[in-house]
Scaffold this motif. Sequence first.
Motif, PDB file in Angstrom:
ATOM      1  N   ARG A   1       4.253   4.432 -11.251  1.00 17.31           N
ATOM      2  CA  ARG A   1       3.547   5.489 -11.992  1.00 17.31           C
ATOM      3  C   ARG A   1       4.660   6.096 -12.655  1.00 17.31           C
ATOM      4  O   ARG A   1       5.228   6.707 -11.621  1.00 17.31           O
ATOM      5  CB  ARG A   1       2.332   5.606 -11.552  1.00 17.31           C
ATOM      6  CG  ARG A   1       1.030   5.181 -10.623  1.00 17.31           C
ATOM      7  CD  ARG A   1       0.258   4.289 -11.828  1.00 17.31           C
ATOM      8  NE  ARG A   1      -0.093   2.999 -11.425  1.00 17.31           N
ATOM      9  CZ  ARG A   1      -1.248   3.634 -10.895  1.00 17.31           C
ATOM     10  NH1 ARG A   1      -1.343   4.700 -10.282  1.00 17.31           N
ATOM     11  NH2 ARG A   1      -1.749   2.058 -10.550  1.00 17.31           N
TER      12      ARG A   1
ATOM     13  N   PRO B   1       0.220   5.786  -6.612  1.00 17.37           N
ATOM     14  CA  PRO B   1       1.200   3.559  -6.576  1.00 17.37           C
ATOM     15  C   PRO B   1       2.696   3.747  -6.461  1.00 17.37           C
ATOM     16  O   PRO B   1       3.177   4.488  -7.776  1.00 17.37           O
ATOM     17  CB  PRO B   1       0.509   3.080  -7.011  1.00 17.37           C
ATOM     18  CG  PRO B   1      -0.783   3.033  -7.191  1.00 17.37           C
ATOM     19  CD  PRO B   1      -0.704   4.973  -6.680  1.00 17.37           C
TER      20      PRO B   1
ATOM     21  N   GLN C   1      -2.618   5.325   1.707  1.00 20.67           N
ATOM     22  CA  GLN C   1      -3.401   5.093   1.372  1.00 20.67           C
ATOM     23  C   GLN C   1      -3.496   3.707   3.429  1.00 20.67           C
ATOM     24  O   GLN C   1      -4.485   3.863   3.422  1.00 20.67           O
ATOM     25  CB  GLN C   1      -3.384   3.077   0.812  1.00 20.67           C
ATOM     26  CG  GLN C   1      -3.965   3.452  -0.680  1.00 20.67           C
ATOM     27  CD  GLN C   1      -3.106   2.492  -2.028  1.00 20.67           C
ATOM     28  OE1 GLN C   1      -2.196   2.305  -1.722  1.00 20.67           O
ATOM     29  NE2 GLN C   1      -3.644   2.198  -2.870  1.00 20.67           N
TER      30      GLN C   1
ATOM     31  N   LEU D   1       1.168  -0.629   0.052  1.00 19.98           N
ATOM     32  CA  LEU D   1      -0.112   0.270   0.031  1.00 19.98           C
ATOM     33  C   LEU D   1       0.615   1.381  -0.244  1.00 19.98           C
ATOM     34  O   LEU D   1       2.072   1.024   0.451  1.00 19.98           O
ATOM     35  CB  LEU D   1      -0.941  -0.211   1.074  1.00 19.98           C
ATOM     36  CG  LEU D   1      -1.994  -0.863   1.127  1.00 19.98           C
ATOM     37  CD1 LEU D   1      -2.636  -0.874   2.239  1.00 19.98           C
ATOM     38  CD2 LEU D   1      -2.842  -1.332  -0.036  1.00 19.98           C
ATOM     39  N   THR D   2       0.105   2.081  -0.260  1.00 21.23           N
ATOM     40  CA  THR D   2       1.153   3.549  -0.833  1.00 21.23           C
ATOM     41  C   THR D   2       1.125   4.478   1.141  1.00 21.23           C
ATOM     42  O   THR D   2       0.254   3.757   1.916  1.00 21.23           O
ATOM     43  CB  THR D   2       0.855   4.502  -1.204  1.00 21.23           C
ATOM     44  OG1 THR D   2      -0.735   5.095  -1.359  1.00 21.23           O
ATOM     45  CG2 THR D   2       0.835   4.079  -2.328  1.00 21.23           C
TER      46      THR D   2
HETATM   47  P1  ADP Z   1      -8.788   5.054  -8.344  1.00 19.89           P
HETATM   48  O1  ADP Z   1      -8.581   6.017  -7.139  1.00 19.89           O
HETATM   49  O2  ADP Z   1      -8.959   5.682  -9.574  1.00 19.89           O
HETATM   50  O3  ADP Z   1     -10.695   4.508  -8.670  1.00 19.89           O
HETATM   51  P2  ADP Z   1      -7.911   2.879  -8.317  1.00 19.89           P
HETATM   52  O4  ADP Z   1      -8.962   2.528  -6.839  1.00 19.89           O
HETATM   53  O5  ADP Z   1      -9.294   2.055  -9.829  1.00 19.89           O
HETATM   54  O6  ADP Z   1      -7.832   4.382  -8.756  1.00 19.89           O
HETATM   55  O7  ADP Z   1      -6.880   2.388  -8.696  1.00 19.89           O
HETATM   56  C1  ADP Z   1      -5.552   2.061  -9.829  1.00 19.89           C
HETATM   57  C2  ADP Z   1      -4.598   0.702  -9.884  1.00 19.89           C
HETATM   58  O8  ADP Z   1      -4.071   0.918  -8.988  1.00 19.89           O
HETATM   59  C3  ADP Z   1      -6.019  -0.544  -9.999  1.00 19.89           C
HETATM   60  O9  ADP Z   1      -5.378  -0.673 -11.013  1.00 19.89           O
HETATM   61  C4  ADP Z   1      -5.445  -0.730  -8.739  1.00 19.89           C
HETATM   62  O10 ADP Z   1      -5.388  -2.246  -8.637  1.00 19.89           O
HETATM   63  C5  ADP Z   1      -4.169  -0.135  -8.726  1.00 19.89           C
HETATM   64  N1  ADP Z   1      -2.764  -0.422  -7.141  1.00 19.89           N
HETATM   65  C6  ADP Z   1      -3.907   1.016  -6.328  1.00 19.89           C
HETATM   66  N2  ADP Z   1      -3.086   0.740  -5.135  1.00 19.89           N
HETATM   67  C7  ADP Z   1      -1.956   0.041  -5.594  1.00 19.89           C
HETATM   68  C8  ADP Z   1      -0.504  -0.031  -4.474  1.00 19.89           C
HETATM   69  N3  ADP Z   1      -0.515   0.902  -3.545  1.00 19.89           N
HETATM   70  N4  ADP Z   1       0.139  -0.549  -6.033  1.00 19.89           N
HETATM   71  C9  ADP Z   1      -0.084  -1.015  -6.583  1.00 19.89           C
HETATM   72  N5  ADP Z   1      -0.948  -0.458  -7.469  1.00 19.89           N
HETATM   73  C10 ADP Z   1      -1.466  -0.042  -6.483  1.00 19.89           C
END
Ligand code: ADP
Length: 747
Positions: free
Chosen positions: A469, A466, A277, A273-274
């Motif tokens: 990116r 995350p 988060q 998790l970030t």
């Molecule tokens: P949003 O905030 O736009 O709703 P999402 O919840 O759809 O974003 O997350 C975007 C993408 O990032 C998804 O594919 C999710 O699985 C991925 N994701 C979320 N948290 C992390 C993380 N900590 N590390 C890597 N990928 C993540």
Amino acid sequence: MRGDILSRVVGMETSLLTALGDKTARPLARQLELRTVGDLLRHYPRKYIEHATVTRATDREDQRFRPGEHVTLLGTVEGVTGRRMRHRRGHVLEARVSVGAQWFTCTFFNQPYRERDLKPGTKALFSGDLSRYKGGWQLAAPDFIVLNAGASAHLPGLIPVYPATRRLRSWQVMMAVRQVLDLLDEPEDPLPDTLRAAHGLASLGDALRRVHLPDTYEEQRAARRRLVWDEAFGLQLAMVGRRASATTRPAPACPRREDGLAAAFDARLPFALTGSQRDVGESLSAALAGTEPLNRLLQGDVGSGKTIVALRAMLQVVDAGRQAVLLAPTEVLAAQHARSLRAMLGPLGRAGELDADPEGATRVTLLTGSLGARARREALLDAQSGAAGIVVGTHAVIQQGVGFADLGLVVVDEQHRFGVHQRDELRSRPGETTPHVLVMTATPIPRTVALTLYGDLDTSELTELPAGRRPIATTAVPAGVKPRWLDRAWERVHEEVGAGHQVYVVCPRIGDEGGEPGEEQPPTAADDLLDPERDEETEAPVARPPLAVSEVGPMLAEGPLAGLRLEILHGRLPTDEKDAVMRAFGEGRVDVLVATTVVEVGVDVPNATMMIIMDADRFGVSQLHQLRGRVGRGSAPSSCLLVTDALPGSPALERLERLAATPDGFEVARLDLQVRDEGDVLGAQQSGRHSGLHMLSVLRHGDVIAEAREEARAVLAVDPSLADHPGLAGLVRSVVGEDEAAFLDRL
Ligand code: ADP
Ligand code: MG
């Protein structure tokens, strides 16, 4: 008669007809819809002019005058000459007027008697159209008003300039205001003395007098501060009060369990998790454990990973033996949420199925309007019996009488698509408890705006994306002047697909039956707030209708993108077709998706790395930011092309270029808000009619809003229905209107 009227003392509720008489009152009502003394006194000056200044009809930056321009000038008469005209019959009177270092000639025809009013040394306001005359500037036959003669003994140091019309001059409004202020009984001050003292606020009477007729800028600033306070306070009392009334019942306590689904889910997470988060997760977890209903707005830029934060909260609630519901604005998004929650949960989400985790797995149930009768019955049963720990659906469907066994948490995704009121429905259902509420928005709203519009929500932010990116490389493509760039764009689509990735092409319109831009989801007030480009001003006059999916799709399939697997998607396709296309794209069986803004929010296909937005100038900046957030969700570099016919140097192209240079969503939201008249921002939020918000600026008055919120909490804590503060109850009604003030009666 007249003496009678004048001797009468007036209050804020007195009609202007009574206070001023028919002749003065009628134009105020007709031209400006001002009917009571209060209306008039809340019609604040737009600005002030110092003695010896010129104001112009338009606030132009450049200092040069132009022939034909309408100006109002406040100057001193330096000399007057009257004479018979030489070549025509008639008399002409010329007054030489100095305005600072500048000279103007005011010319009157056949009004020799005007000479009496325009003695040298007279200060007066002149209003008229500029023309060139003898190498200088002239106002021919201007309207004017003498300011320092007899009656104007207490001429204010600053002359107020009112929103006015050609039929009703600013100074006529000023005269009416002065008359009313002379008659006005000291109005009852709704703000308690202690509060005024604590914040150094002027009394209401003083503030009203000084906002209209200040002697110094200092005075009018103090007056404005007080009046802004009223608005901020009225609004926050309504917000905090509504919240209090919604939360008189406790929420179900859902303490975190270390041996439950939430813990099992965390253990299976394929990534870390970030930091934010984790932080937000902890704070949500602590709040869910208590009985004070959670009321949280979770902001996070597109791609910041809000869904997982929500899912972890939902699992904690399921672990406590209760249910969670996730509301999405569209069917496409609801279906996708259900799919991705199931995928993330894996065996933890397959209760009742063969490969379910034997211990306490839960079930994710999708409930949308387009389910067949049987599927719908089953879904309703799941919700009612409690078999579904998590119910996902569109807002419309879930709110229409879906029963829950034990609802603990309502998650609302992409709040900006909803009205502010709608979230209250699930919460206001009868029962011993009221569910926790978590609202998520990807349209970043600056904190002061959030406080103002959603003052009854606490806010949390996901401040980081995350790891891994990469920013979405955004480029404006002026295809009108550089058609080669567009050819190159289609080549790049082939390259992306060749590298195993997928591409979105977005068009503003569905086509065929002549749909309109933005028809997928009718704009809401909050959309307007964040998409000022919907305004007519920036909707440049264009010869052709916006590009449509139904035209662009076949055109690409047969032309530059021939050979690629291409599908189209829009809101008017039958639901199963939509689902099939979306699933195929999600599973990588479609290379290019030509779509409307149905893909704007929430759609999550990490393998899609390129988006081409056609007629990008037809979309608002915030909407474009949302759209481009559909790419850049995996670790591969992503790009977004904003294709437009707008010409170099045009505001439309500049706007796109600015967006291209701005990766950060909060910055984008600021861009949007800054070009917006903020009266509209707040005004739009008020249902329909007259709003009591005149001065409050969500951008400039953030500190006042925050202070007012604290005070509102303090007052409502001891007097929740404002029974002991009738003045404040009145203030709330006047600022937010009767409907919004309904919480006062509910207690
Ligand atoms: P949003 O905030 O736009 O709703 P999402 O919840 O759809 O974003 O997350 C975007 C993408 O990032 C998804 O594919 C999710 O699985 C991925 N994701 C979320 N948290 C992390 C993380 N900590 N590390 C890597 N990928 C993540
Ligand atoms: Mg999302």
